[in-house]
Design an enzyme around this catalytic site. Structure first.
Site, PDB file in Angstrom:
ATOM      1  N   TYR A  24       0.846  -1.191   0.000  1.00 20.06           N
ATOM      2  CA  TYR A  24       0.000   0.000   0.000  1.00 20.06           C
ATOM      3  C   TYR A  24       0.878   1.236   0.000  1.00 20.06           C
ATOM      4  O   TYR A  24       1.897   1.289   0.694  1.00 20.06           O
ATOM      5  CB  TYR A  24      -0.882   0.033   1.252  1.00 20.06           C
ATOM      6  CG  TYR A  24      -1.963  -1.012   1.251  1.00 20.06           C
ATOM      7  CD1 TYR A  24      -2.713  -1.270   0.106  1.00 20.06           C
ATOM      8  CD2 TYR A  24      -2.254  -1.739   2.398  1.00 20.06           C
ATOM      9  CE1 TYR A  24      -3.724  -2.221   0.111  1.00 20.06           C
ATOM     10  CE2 TYR A  24      -3.263  -2.688   2.421  1.00 20.06           C
ATOM     11  CZ  TYR A  24      -3.991  -2.928   1.264  1.00 20.06           C
ATOM     12  OH  TYR A  24      -4.983  -3.863   1.270  1.00 20.06           O
ATOM     13  N   ARG A 213      -4.935   8.150  -8.730  1.00 20.40           N
ATOM     14  CA  ARG A 213      -4.172   7.011  -8.233  1.00 20.40           C
ATOM     15  C   ARG A 213      -4.828   5.760  -8.767  1.00 20.40           C
ATOM     16  O   ARG A 213      -5.925   5.824  -9.317  1.00 20.40           O
ATOM     17  CB  ARG A 213      -4.110   6.991  -6.693  1.00 20.40           C
ATOM     18  CG  ARG A 213      -5.457   6.765  -6.036  1.00 20.40           C
ATOM     19  CD  ARG A 213      -5.351   6.864  -4.513  1.00 20.40           C
ATOM     20  NE  ARG A 213      -4.528   5.818  -3.942  1.00 20.40           N
ATOM     21  CZ  ARG A 213      -4.981   4.624  -3.547  1.00 20.40           C
ATOM     22  NH1 ARG A 213      -6.258   4.314  -3.660  1.00 20.40           N
ATOM     23  NH2 ARG A 213      -4.177   3.733  -3.023  1.00 20.40           N
TER      24      ARG A 213
HETATM   25  C1  HEM Z   1      -5.332   9.436  -1.859  1.00 21.28           C
HETATM   26  C2  HEM Z   1      -6.430   8.966  -1.462  1.00 21.28           C
HETATM   27  C3  HEM Z   1      -6.675   7.549  -1.042  1.00 21.28           C
HETATM   28  C4  HEM Z   1      -5.809   6.547  -0.667  1.00 21.28           C
HETATM   29  C5  HEM Z   1      -4.301   6.595  -0.560  1.00 21.28           C
HETATM   30  C6  HEM Z   1      -6.615   5.394  -0.375  1.00 21.28           C
HETATM   31  C7  HEM Z   1      -6.128   4.156   0.013  1.00 21.28           C
HETATM   32  C8  HEM Z   1      -6.855   3.009   0.147  1.00 21.28           C
HETATM   33  C9  HEM Z   1      -6.326   1.673   0.340  1.00 21.28           C
HETATM   34  C10 HEM Z   1      -4.839   1.338   0.430  1.00 21.28           C
HETATM   35  C11 HEM Z   1      -7.360   0.826   0.402  1.00 21.28           C
HETATM   36  C12 HEM Z   1      -7.270  -0.710   0.518  1.00 21.28           C
HETATM   37  C13 HEM Z   1      -7.439  -1.242  -0.900  1.00 21.28           C
HETATM   38  C14 HEM Z   1      -7.238  -2.719  -1.159  1.00 21.28           C
HETATM   39  O1  HEM Z   1      -6.577  -3.446  -0.429  1.00 21.28           O
HETATM   40  O2  HEM Z   1      -7.729  -3.187  -2.213  1.00 21.28           O
HETATM   41  C15 HEM Z   1      -8.573   1.597   0.293  1.00 21.28           C
HETATM   42  C16 HEM Z   1      -9.837   1.100   0.361  1.00 21.28           C
HETATM   43  C17 HEM Z   1     -10.961   1.876   0.306  1.00 21.28           C
HETATM   44  N1  HEM Z   1     -11.016   3.223  -0.002  1.00 21.28           N
HETATM   45 FE1  HEM Z   1      -9.492   4.477  -0.250  1.00 21.28          FE
HETATM   46  N2  HEM Z   1      -7.931   5.707  -0.564  1.00 21.28           N
HETATM   47  C18 HEM Z   1      -7.995   7.004  -0.971  1.00 21.28           C
HETATM   48  C19 HEM Z   1      -9.123   7.736  -1.257  1.00 21.28           C
HETATM   49  C20 HEM Z   1     -10.383   7.294  -1.000  1.00 21.28           C
HETATM   50  C21 HEM Z   1     -11.556   8.128  -1.057  1.00 21.28           C
HETATM   51  C22 HEM Z   1     -11.575   9.622  -1.392  1.00 21.28           C
HETATM   52  C23 HEM Z   1     -12.599   7.339  -0.752  1.00 21.28           C
HETATM   53  C24 HEM Z   1     -14.011   7.809  -0.709  1.00 21.28           C
HETATM   54  C25 HEM Z   1     -14.823   7.666   0.208  1.00 21.28           C
HETATM   55  C26 HEM Z   1     -12.093   5.989  -0.504  1.00 21.28           C
HETATM   56  C27 HEM Z   1     -12.837   4.889  -0.183  1.00 21.28           C
HETATM   57  C28 HEM Z   1     -12.342   3.607   0.045  1.00 21.28           C
HETATM   58  C29 HEM Z   1     -13.170   2.469   0.359  1.00 21.28           C
HETATM   59  C30 HEM Z   1     -14.681   2.472   0.496  1.00 21.28           C
HETATM   60  C31 HEM Z   1     -12.317   1.384   0.529  1.00 21.28           C
HETATM   61  C32 HEM Z   1     -12.742  -0.048   0.925  1.00 21.28           C
HETATM   62  C33 HEM Z   1     -12.833  -0.092   2.443  1.00 21.28           C
HETATM   63  C34 HEM Z   1     -13.544  -1.348   2.949  1.00 21.28           C
HETATM   64  O3  HEM Z   1     -12.994  -2.457   2.818  1.00 21.28           O
HETATM   65  O4  HEM Z   1     -14.654  -1.211   3.504  1.00 21.28           O
HETATM   66  N3  HEM Z   1     -10.737   6.016  -0.674  1.00 21.28           N
HETATM   67  N4  HEM Z   1      -8.237   2.926   0.125  1.00 21.28           N
END
Ligand code: HEM
Length: 331
Positions: A24, A213
């Site tokens: 990550y 990203r």
């Molecule tokens: C630079 C911005 C962001 C970063 C670095 C980031 C990073 C991450 C990472 C590392 C994961 C785990 C993914 C995986 O293993 O497949 C994740 C999951 C997720 N991200 Fe983000 N994210 C960002 C922005 C956002 C934004 C703006 C949202 C909007 C609400 C969001 C919503 C989610 C959701 C819903 C999940 C799944 C969580 C779950 O398992 O319930 N992300 N994100």
């Protein structure tokens, strides 16, 4: 080289691995920078209309009709919904000028999407001048899922969106949560501070400077809607995939990549988060030699906690072995 770069799914595929090892990271970069790949290119524009446009929009409409919780706008986000619609209309009109047009005369806007045969004349901010609420209206014309984040008291909240293609999460459950709460289930991020850093970055994001990203996982079958709501339909595939032969395995197992855009909306100040999902079956991925080798290496090395969270732990080693064994010239 791939067997055929004429294949549109290969040509526009945003292969996500820059290295043989995946961890990550915040991995944010300025948007609208094209990335050239051995099969084609991606990323030249914020919105991407491809050969799946009409199919995916029909699927979105069917999902929303069956389950309206996939599209929610908390009352204080009505202005941000209009801001999103106009921002995305402008993006579409600039990117696809031959088929999509947005013009203005006084306070009346004229919208024409000739791909879908749609026209609308609207007054900004007046819901009665559109066929539907503005966020749903624009979500019915882009392949991207949409989340809007409100910024208040030094934090971001996912207070509106239309999300029909969630990868193992539920928009209806998450709506109203803070950015940090939404990411609560992700392993490692507390120690590695990825999410806290991303949060600080997003709070400082400026209008007209979109970023992007990628994120990735794997999906069995070409199934866009792998939301928590429908787990009962797709969850069992993770077990049954063990029993199919190699040919079916490589046809069914897809590398699923999200291109995510992050945009500060100019009027409302909300953050627009776009999630565009691409899927490529292993059998096609393996036709691009550099992708085949790299994906095999990444999957073989991926730590168990990340594989488990992504839901691919039961079959990622087989995917790695299949890819490793199916290079050019392999039997
Ligand atoms: C630079 C911005 C962001 C970063 C670095 C980031 C990073 C991450 C990472 C590392 C994961 C785990 C993914 C995986 O293993 O497949 C994740 C999951 C997720 N991200 Fe983000 N994210 C960002 C922005 C956002 C934004 C703006 C949202 C909007 C609400 C969001 C919503 C989610 C959701 C819903 C999940 C799944 C969580 C779950 O398992 O319930 N992300 N994100």
């Amino acid at each position: 080289m791939p067997l055929s770069t004429a294949d549109p799914l290969l040509r526009g595929f945003p292969f996500p691995f820059a290295d043989d090892r995946y961890r990550y990271s915040t991995n944010i970069e300025p948007a609208r920078t094209p990335v050239f790949t051995p099969a084609g290119q991606w990323g030249g524009a914020v919105l991407d209309i491809d050969t799946e446009y009409q199919t995916e929009l029909r699927e979105r409409a069917a999902i929303l009709a069956a389950d309206p919780t996939r599209g929610t706008i908390l009352p204080h986000m009505r202005g941000a919904a209009w801001d999103t619609m106009l921002t995305l209309m402008r993006e579409l009109a600039v990117t696809y000028p031959d088929t999509i047009r947005l013009t203005r005369e006084g306070d009346r806007w004229a919208w024409e999407n000739r791909i879908l045969g749609l026209r609308a004349d609207f007054v900004y901010g007046d819901d009665a001048t559109l066929p539907s609420e503005p966020l749903h209206y624009i979500a019915s014309q882009v392949q991207e899922d949409i989340v809007l984040l409100d910024q208040r008291d030094g934090a971001l909240y996912g207070d509106a969106g239309v999300v029909t293609f969630a990868a193992d999460w539920s928009f209806g459950f998450d709506v109203g949560m803070s950015f940090l709460e939404i990411h609560g289930p992700v392993p490692r991020i507390r120690q590695e501070r990825v999410i806290v850093r991303a949060h600080e970055f997003l709070k400082r994001l400026q209008p007209h400077q979109p970023y992007r990203r990628t994120n990735w996982t794997m999906t069995i079958g070409r199934r866009l809607d792998v939301s928590t709501e429908r787990y009962y339909e797709w969850g069992p595939d993770r077990e049954t995939i063990k029993h199919v032969d190699d040919v079916a395995f490589a046809r069914l197992v897809h590398l699923r990549v999200e291109v995510q855009h992050l945009i500060r909306l100019p009027e409302s100040g909300a953050i627009l988060f776009l999630i565009r999902t691409y899927m490529l079956p292993l059998e096609k991925l393996a036709t691009v030699e550099t992708w085949r080798r790299r994906a095999a290496a990444v999957l073989a090395e991926l730590p168990a906690d990340i594989a488990d969270y992504k839901g691919i732990i039961k079959y990622k080693d087989r995917a790695a072995s299949w890819l490793a064994a199916h290079g050019e010239g392999a039997a």
